[in-house]
Design a protein around this motif. Structure first.
Motif, PDB file in Angstrom:
ATOM      1  N   SER A   8      -6.294  31.289  22.153  1.00 18.43           N
ATOM      2  CA  SER A   8      -5.667  32.484  21.583  1.00 18.43           C
ATOM      3  C   SER A   8      -4.594  32.094  20.569  1.00 18.43           C
ATOM      4  O   SER A   8      -4.500  32.695  19.490  1.00 18.43           O
ATOM      5  CB  SER A   8      -5.060  33.335  22.697  1.00 18.43           C
ATOM      6  N   ASP A  66      -4.586  32.948  16.586  1.00 20.16           N
ATOM      7  CA  ASP A  66      -3.447  33.659  16.002  1.00 20.16           C
ATOM      8  C   ASP A  66      -2.878  32.877  14.822  1.00 20.16           C
ATOM      9  O   ASP A  66      -2.567  33.453  13.766  1.00 20.16           O
ATOM     10  CB  ASP A  66      -2.347  33.856  17.054  1.00 20.16           C
ATOM     11  N   THR A 100      -3.063  34.125  10.896  1.00 19.94           N
ATOM     12  CA  THR A 100      -1.770  34.332  10.235  1.00 19.94           C
ATOM     13  C   THR A 100      -1.700  33.527   8.947  1.00 19.94           C
ATOM     14  O   THR A 100      -1.316  34.049   7.884  1.00 19.94           O
ATOM     15  CB  THR A 100      -0.612  33.926  11.167  1.00 19.94           C
ATOM     16  N   ILE A 136      -3.016  40.769  15.593  1.00 16.47           N
ATOM     17  CA  ILE A 136      -4.202  39.918  15.775  1.00 16.47           C
ATOM     18  C   ILE A 136      -4.622  40.015  17.235  1.00 16.47           C
ATOM     19  O   ILE A 136      -3.817  39.726  18.127  1.00 16.47           O
ATOM     20  CB  ILE A 136      -3.911  38.449  15.414  1.00 16.47           C
ATOM     21  N   LYS A 137      -5.844  40.410  17.486  1.00 14.20           N
ATOM     22  CA  LYS A 137      -6.367  40.499  18.853  1.00 14.20           C
ATOM     23  C   LYS A 137      -7.687  39.738  18.919  1.00 14.20           C
ATOM     24  O   LYS A 137      -8.612  40.038  18.170  1.00 14.20           O
ATOM     25  CB  LYS A 137      -6.566  41.962  19.269  1.00 14.20           C
ATOM     26  N   THR A 188     -12.369  38.325  16.624  1.00 20.54           N
ATOM     27  CA  THR A 188     -10.969  38.615  16.339  1.00 20.54           C
ATOM     28  C   THR A 188     -10.851  39.841  15.446  1.00 20.54           C
ATOM     29  O   THR A 188     -11.576  39.968  14.457  1.00 20.54           O
ATOM     30  CB  THR A 188     -10.282  37.416  15.653  1.00 20.54           C
ATOM     31  N   THR A 226      -8.184  41.652  13.099  1.00 21.48           N
ATOM     32  CA  THR A 226      -6.918  41.447  12.398  1.00 21.48           C
ATOM     33  C   THR A 226      -6.583  42.680  11.578  1.00 21.48           C
ATOM     34  O   THR A 226      -7.405  43.133  10.781  1.00 21.48           O
ATOM     35  CB  THR A 226      -6.996  40.227  11.463  1.00 21.48           C
TER      36      THR A 226
END
Length: 205
Positions: free
Chosen positions: A74, A78, A82, A135-136, A150, A152
């Protein structure tokens, strides 16, 4: 005929018994020592110790690699999203360079495609600011390569207009050697693909 010497066969048999007994004792001792070392090693793998500021030794329990992997996967995703999408005219080169360390050629190909399409030129030309809002990630850790999905959410600030988008991307994670400081989690994104990109809303100040 009598002799002062004992029967040679009796002596040899006794010597053989003594030698066999000594060998068996040595093997048993070696096996027991090996088991003790293995047991100590096994226990050491499950625990660690740290020294606090007062000089006290604190026992720490190591979590399993599986539990750590979920956290690191995770965090890796992330970090990548990013770096790759939270960019502006002043930092996009530095951020994209960091992002490319976290993925394989599929990420590099996407970067080259965006560059050829003029995405980064427009970023410079219009002083755009692209900011990641959330963000997941969902990661399947059943088997390597670990597939992920993901979502975003990011916004693009054009000065007078701020547009918000939702990007859904997929790919896989494989375990590689850690590379400090470029790839601290020891994971690499493969088969990366931007599936869908939709505009959520348009905000006008």
């Amino acid at each position: 005929m009598k002799t002062s010497y004992k029967n040679i066969y009796t002596i040899l048999k006794l010597n053989r018994f003594i030698v066999l007994f000594v060998v068996l004792c040595a093997l048993g001792s070696s096996a027991f020592s090996g088991w003790i070392v293995y047991d100590i090693h096994k226990k050491a793998l499950n625990s660690s110790f740290a020294v606090n500021t007062d000089g006290q030794v604190i026992p720490l329990k190591w979590v399993t690699q599986k539990e750590n992997l979920h956290i690191e996967a995770s965090a890796h995703l992330d970090l990548f999203h990013t770096y790759f999408y939270d960019i502006d005219a002043s930092n996009y080169e530095k951020n994209l360079e960091k992002a490319l360390w976290l993925g394989n050629s599929s990420v590099d190909n996407l970067y080259r495609q965006k560059k050829a399409d003029g995405v980064y030129n427009r970023l410079l030309q219009y002083s755009l600011v692209q900011k990641v809002l959330s963000i997941k990630s969902q990661v399947d850790l059943q088997a390597e390569p670990y597939k992920f999905k993901t979502t975003t959410v990011f916004e693009i600030n054009r000065g007078t207009v701020v547009d918000t988008y939702e990007l859904v991307s997929t790919g896989s994670l494989i375990v590689v050697d850690r590379n400090y400081p470029h790839n601290t989690h020891g994971l690499l994104i493969t088969n990366y693909f931007e599936n869908t990109l939709k505009k959520l809303f348009n905000e006008n100040p």
